[in-house]
Write a protein that holds these residues in place. Structure first.
Motif, PDB file in Angstrom:
ATOM      1  N   ARG A  29      72.629  50.486  19.430  1.00 14.32           N
ATOM      2  CA  ARG A  29      72.073  49.132  19.412  1.00 14.32           C
ATOM      3  C   ARG A  29      71.052  49.004  18.286  1.00 14.32           C
ATOM      4  N   ALA A  30      70.213  50.018  18.103  1.00 18.19           N
ATOM      5  CA  ALA A  30      69.222  49.989  17.017  1.00 18.19           C
ATOM      6  C   ALA A  30      69.917  49.953  15.650  1.00 18.19           C
ATOM      7  N   MET A  32      72.911  48.711  15.059  1.00 19.36           N
ATOM      8  CA  MET A  32      73.529  47.389  14.920  1.00 19.36           C
ATOM      9  C   MET A  32      72.489  46.354  14.502  1.00 19.36           C
ATOM     10  N   GLU A  33      71.309  46.439  15.084  1.00 24.84           N
ATOM     11  CA  GLU A  33      70.236  45.522  14.703  1.00 24.84           C
ATOM     12  C   GLU A  33      69.805  45.779  13.264  1.00 24.84           C
ATOM     13  N   ALA A  34      69.713  47.049  12.878  1.00 25.85           N
ATOM     14  CA  ALA A  34      69.328  47.396  11.504  1.00 25.85           C
ATOM     15  C   ALA A  34      70.366  46.901  10.508  1.00 25.85           C
ATOM     16  N   ASP A  35      71.625  46.943  10.903  1.00 31.73           N
ATOM     17  CA  ASP A  35      72.707  46.494  10.028  1.00 31.73           C
ATOM     18  C   ASP A  35      72.615  44.998   9.738  1.00 31.73           C
ATOM     19  N   GLN A  36      72.027  44.254  10.667  1.00 32.55           N
ATOM     20  CA  GLN A  36      71.899  42.805  10.502  1.00 32.55           C
ATOM     21  C   GLN A  36      70.647  42.408   9.723  1.00 32.55           C
ATOM     22  N   LEU A  37      69.743  43.346   9.530  1.00 28.66           N
ATOM     23  CA  LEU A  37      68.508  43.049   8.811  1.00 28.66           C
ATOM     24  C   LEU A  37      68.775  42.884   7.321  1.00 28.66           C
ATOM     25  N   ARG A  44      62.247  49.171   8.964  1.00 25.88           N
ATOM     26  CA  ARG A  44      62.985  49.014  10.224  1.00 25.88           C
ATOM     27  C   ARG A  44      64.377  49.616  10.119  1.00 25.88           C
ATOM     28  N   ARG A  45      65.026  49.462   8.983  1.00 24.75           N
ATOM     29  CA  ARG A  45      66.353  50.063   8.788  1.00 24.75           C
ATOM     30  C   ARG A  45      66.244  51.591   8.809  1.00 24.75           C
ATOM     31  N   ALA A  48      65.827  53.156  12.393  1.00 19.28           N
ATOM     32  CA  ALA A  48      67.073  53.250  13.155  1.00 19.28           C
ATOM     33  C   ALA A  48      67.956  54.362  12.600  1.00 19.28           C
TER      34      ALA A  48
END
Length: 136
Positions: A29-30, A32-37, A44-45, A48
């Motif tokens: 999940r972390a 996936m969130e980093a991939d969207q940043l 933050r990337r 993760a």
């Protein structure tokens, strides 16, 4: 019930496979969130990516220990995946690769960790081998 009490109860009732599944879920999940940043959200990337790399490093190190109870072939395959994750993560951090393949590998491992009705078998080794082969 407080959150801490719930977490302690959950940890006591989980078997190691469930714990690994839950941890992979959190790390994935972390990622996936980093991939969207935006690429400018470097810290933050990196957090993760580092968390995922550390997870795989622990798995690889554990599989290298003589007392590890997994079959030798499966242990070798997990160590190989750990090495691949480390290299791919470094490439992502340098901007040469994407996060997506790391997410894909984690999801495949999670599928293998999902609770099953039947007793775990040698198919676990075949599953990891398939993941390894798909990575090239």
């Amino acid at each position: 019930m407080s959150l801490q009490a719930y977490q302690k109860t959950a940890q006591r009732s989980e078997d190691p496979r469930q714990t690994e599944y839950r941890l992979f879920g959190q790390v994935t999940r972390a990622l996936m969130e980093a991939d969207q940043l935006d690429k400018s959200e470097v810290a933050r990337r990196m957090d993760a990516l580092d968390w995922n790399r550390r997870l795989w490093s622990v798995l690889g190190t554990d599989c290298a220990l003589p007392g590890n109870g997994l079959p030798e072939t499966l242990r070798a395959q997990i160590i190989s995946l750990s090495i691949w994750v480390n290299r791919h993560t470094s490439s992502v951090m340098r901007g040469q690769e994407e996060i997506g393949p790391l997410i894909d590998v984690n999801r495949l491992i999670m599928q293998g960790l999902m609770p099953r009705q039947e007793t775990p078998s040698a198919s676990d080794a075949a599953f990891v081998g398939t993941v390894r082969a798909s990575l090239g």
